[in-house]
Scaffold this motif. Structure first.
Motif: not given
Ligand code: SAM
Ligand code: DTB
Ligand code: SF4
Length: 352
Positions: A248-254
């Motif tokens: 759900g956060t922009p960095l979830a798929d970092q």
């Protein structure tokens, strides 16, 4: 392009009895040169600095409690508590003193020596500070060291918290100045530095670190460490967080960071801030025991202890106690061997 063998950093040759000379001010290039050292050389240096300043078998346990969760108006790209991301974290009101007391008692009984209260605020209002001051008094009365992380502080807030018995205020720089804008847009770097200056001026000890694994380069990790080490004086407590990737956060798929790069960050923090408590912070659950052991070898001497960080998981307490036993580490408050660990402006780290 230069190779690791061409870095302008001499290999370690000095005797353990000679204290390392730290530069008056760390350049990003000098910090990067440490990052670029061969791994055994970097760890040897970090261990040497650690041993010169602390008993290397002693690890501080700090317990976290989210006293006000979620619903935050900020846009920090890593954070599950930002209202704008759909992370499943439910917003709640500030906890009552009785609930906090119970949690602090449990933490103390489990062996924690520091209790850190976190609130998902951009900045507390005057009435929030009054309520948190009451919580600080409650926790302090149990004999625990107190820490709070509440967002940006206005004039007078740090003094009010200090008067209530606050020992540390946590406010992270999070990343290097030139990467920061990729992660947060609702407050700037200078706002963070201003809050840190208010905390310092009020005589409250500074807990300040950052997060690695957000997509920054090694040079930017060096930039973060240089910023921290050049705070004058550098923070008494330096949390090094590994990004916890939250759906759900922009960095979830970092993309995951190479674990050795995280260990290097801990080592470089130890070398550049010799008398700080360097805390192996968020991300331990995902890291595994072997990487944590390397972090202790690299100079980490503090952890968050307890099954939860603020909203995400942390290793369970039995697993942590077993890890300490397997590594022959002891829970306690690491005391500086030379000088006072809580007074970083010691001669060898004084700034001009
Ligand atoms: N709201 C206050 C503020 O931001 O200053 C205090 C609480 S905030 C959650 C405290 C710190 O937790 C952040 O500065 C960040 O370094 C760390 N943090 C938050 N979410 C994280 C995550 N997903 N992974 C690693 N560290 C995180
Ligand atoms: C810090 O540097 N790390 C802690 C503490 N200071 C407040 C917070 C980590 C939060 C990890 C994500 C979460 O649990 O919400
Ligand atoms: Fe809010 Fe702090 Fe999370 Fe940023 S890190 S969104 S300020 S709770």
């Amino acid at each position: 392009m230069s190779t690791v063998f061409e870095q302008p950093v001499a290999m370690h040759r000095r005797q353990p009895s000679e204290p390392a000379a730290a530069p008056a001010r760390w350049t990003v290039a000098a910090v990067q040169a440490l990052f670029d050292l061969p791994f055994p050389e970097l760890l040897h240096r970090a261990q040497t600095v650690h041993r010169e300043n602390f008993d290397p078998t002693m690890v501080e346990f700090a317990t976290l409690l989210s006293i006000k969760t979620g619903g935050c108006p900020e846009d920090c790209g890593y954070c599950p508590q930002a209202a704008r991301y759909h992370t499943g974290v439910e917003a709640s009101k500030l906890m009552e003193p009785a609930e906090v007391l119970e949690a602090a008692q449990r933490a103390r009984d489990a062996g924690a020596t520091r209790f850190c209260m976190g609130a998902a605020w951009r900045a507390p209002k005057d009435r929030d500070i009054e309520k948190v001051a009451e919580l600080v008094r409650t926790v302090k009365a149990l004999g625990l060291e107190t820490c709070a992380t509440l967002g940006m502080l206005e004039e007078g807030h740090a003094q009010a918290l200090r008067d209530a018995g606050l020992d540390y205020y946590n406010h992270n720089l999070d990343s290097a100045p030139d990467f920061y804008g990729h992660i947060i847009t609702t407050r700037d770097y200078q706002d963070r530095l201003d809050t840190l200056a208010r905390v310092r001026d009020a005589g409250v000890k500074v807990c300040c670190g950052g997060i690695v694994g957000m997509g920054e380069s090694r040079l930017q990790r060096a930039g973060l460490v240089a910023q921290l080490a050049n705070l004058d004086p550098y923070p008494e407590s330096v949390p090094i967080n590994h990004l916890v990737r939250v759906q759900g956060t922009p960095l979830a798929d970092q993309e995951p960071l190479d674990p050795f790069e995280f260990v290097r960050t801990v080592a470089v923090a130890r070398i550049t801030m010799p008398q700080a408590r360097v805390r192996l912070s968020a991300g331990r659950q995902q890291m595994g025991d072997a990487v944590q052991a390397l972090c202790f070898l690299a100079g980490a001497n503090s952890i968050f202890f307890g099954e939860k960080l603020l909203t995400t998981g942390n290793p369970d307490t039995q697993a942590d106690l077993q890890l300490m036993a397997r590594l022959g580490l002891r829970q306690g408050q690491p005391a500086a061997i030379r000088g006072d660990a809580t007074s970083p402006a010691a001669p060898h780290c004084a700034k001009p």
